[in-house]
Design a protein around this motif. Structure first.
Motif: not given
Length: 506
Positions: A46-71
């Motif tokens: 849980k904490s690792t996932l939240m820190k990826i969303i919050a920018g504390d960690y960078t993901l190794d692979s996968g994608t994040i979209h906000l309002d249908n836009q890749l960010i």
């Protein structure tokens, strides 16, 4: 849920730390105006996932979209620029500044056009606007140091929404709140929902999850295992999904027999406590219950010498005890597991083995030289006994989950060989799986090792489930002693809130 209302989408998120994989292809969807529970045992990711969303960690692979836009989110600053805000368990406020000054701290130039006086006036004006918008009862000119913990939590929320947040992450937001403050927080969350903000809500309090959340995601060992509308999930199902098996009983059911008196407290008092008296026996667990701030933690602090008593006596094994400091208490066979793990219980940069041996360093050194091999052996033994999940006993404890940090503190004090164990809010912010393990350990320490245990807690279910006898504290005074067989949540709350006390004129 309606796909068109999807605000934030995480797809196929993977994360490793060295050779250890933490997240495996995790998916998460956050919708406008909904509260999403993120559940999982300690170490589930849980904490690792939240820190990826919050920018504390960078993901190794996968994608994040906000309002249908890749960010891309590579820093906390980038997360904020995308409208993602986090309210941490440890509040980040400047106590000497006012509410409005805290909300706009660091943003003065953007609201005041470079003039400090204009900035303060504008901050006050904008704070009033936000307070009215979300119907929050808060004085913008009041200093943060004069606010309750619940009010400080609201200031953190106002900081987040002042930045036009779209996604708000709440990490154990009610951990230090009273029942009334929790109700106020839930009203604010309902208001945030009505404005279309998507909320990720992390809590181990299952009743809260059922009350405030719309949707639930459950992680186990870094993987998605279940998700759905909260009304499709009973508490029992959530627990099963989190731990991977059915838990028949959260609390141990052994029939403990008390022995000789270990501790007697006679009329101790100070500026908070009023004539506190009770006894503790071998093989017994006493629960001290009260609402937050009632004085239950103060009792433990006086017993362990971290707070002074003005009057009264403490006896250990029928001998008058002089306890002026934790050193005195430790010599008398007392140990104290504090509620403030990170600030008072651990040295966060050190590994678990170094933390465990700190109070017992005399046993693990000779002529000033540490017996490193012995330290590692003992730490590994306790790691197995207490089921501490970590990659290495040298891993800094700041990287461990709350439940595993708590187990390290327990190991630290058990190494001192105490006869009396004091615990304050022992499972605050800890998932149900780790709670079960800690409750079993406390039962074993009392039942098999004949320790005397005093547990101060504001969790009525916990106190009833673990204790043999319960003392209820109201405004610094013990106003009721209740046997476990006669204890109910309603009865404890009636005393703790003062309703029964005032009605009967005790």
């Amino acid at each position: 849920m309606n796909k068109s209302e999807e605000l934030l989408l995480l797809k196929g998120i993977n994360k490793k730390f060295g050779p250890v994989q933490i997240l495996y292809d995790v998916d998460l969807s956050i919708y406008k105006g909904k509260v999403h529970a993120l559940m999982g045992s300690n170490g589930a990711g849980k904490s690792t996932l939240m820190k990826i969303i919050a920018g504390d960690y960078t993901l190794d692979s996968g994608t994040i979209h906000l309002d249908n836009q890749l960010i891309n989110i590579n820093s906390p600053g980038e997360a904020k620029s995308h409208g993602i805000s986090v309210i941490h368990q440890e509040l980040n406020l400047v106590k000497e500044l006012t509410v409005s000054e805290n909300i706009y701290l660091g943003k003065e130039l953007t609201i005041g056009f470079g003039n400090f006086i204009n900035s303060k006036k504008k901050a006050l004006s904008k704070t009033k606007e936000i307070i009215n918008k979300y119907n929050i009862q808060l004085d913008p000119l009041k200093k943060v140091k004069d606010l309750s913990i619940g009010e400080q939590q609201l200031v953190e929320i106002l900081k987040a929404v002042s930045e036009e947040s779209k996604v708000l992450i709440m990490d154990e937001p009610t951990a230090a709140l009273s029942a009334e403050e929790t109700k106020q927080l839930f009203k604010v969350i309902t208001s945030l929902k009505s404005k279309g903000i998507g909320i990720i809500y992390i809590s181990h309090r299952l009743d809260e999850i059922q009350e405030i959340c719309d949707y639930v995601y459950i992680l186990r060992d870094g993987r998605n295992v279940s998700e759905g509308l909260i009304n499709h999930f009973s508490n029992e199902r959530i627990i099963e999904e989190m731990v991977g098996s059915q838990i028949d009983n959260i609390f141990p059911s052994s029939d403990r027999k008390k022995g000789d008196e270990l501790l007697r407290v006679e009329k101790i008092q100070n500026n908070i406590l009023r004539s506190i008296s009770f006894s503790l026996y071998e093989g017994e667990i006493i629960g001290i219950f009260g609402l937050i701030g009632a004085g239950q933690s103060e009792i433990l602090n006086v017993l362990f010498g971290t707070k002074k008593k003005a009057d009264g006596n403490i006896y250990v094994k029928n001998k008058l005890a002089k306890i002026s400091s934790p050193i005195d208490a430790k010599k008398l066979g007392l140990a104290y597991v504090t509620e403030n793990r990170k600030e008072e219980g651990l040295l966060l940069e050190l590994g678990s083995e170094e933390n465990m041996v700190l109070p017992s360093m005399g046993k693990f050194s000779s002529l000033g030289i540490k017996k490193q091999s012995l330290i590692k052996k003992v730490a590994n033994d306790y790691k197995e006994t207490l089921k501490i999940k970590l990659a290495s006993i040298s891993q800094p404890v700041k990287n461990l989950s709350g439940g595993n940090q708590q187990k390290v503190i327990l190991g630290k004090w058990l190494l001192t060989g105490p006869e009396i164990i004091l615990l304050s809010e022992p499972t605050r912010g800890i998932d149900v799986g780790a709670r079960v393990e800690i409750y079993k350990l406390l039962d074993q320490l009392a039942n098999e090792s004949r320790k005397g245990i005093i547990m101060a807690s504001s969790d009525a279910d916990e106190v009833i489930g673990v204790s043999d006898r319960i003392f209820v504290v109201f405004e610094g005074e013990i106003i009721a002693e209740i046997d476990k067989s006669e204890a109910t949540r309603e009865r404890l709350m009636e005393f703790a809130s003062g309703a029964k006390y005032l009605k009967e004129g005790v």
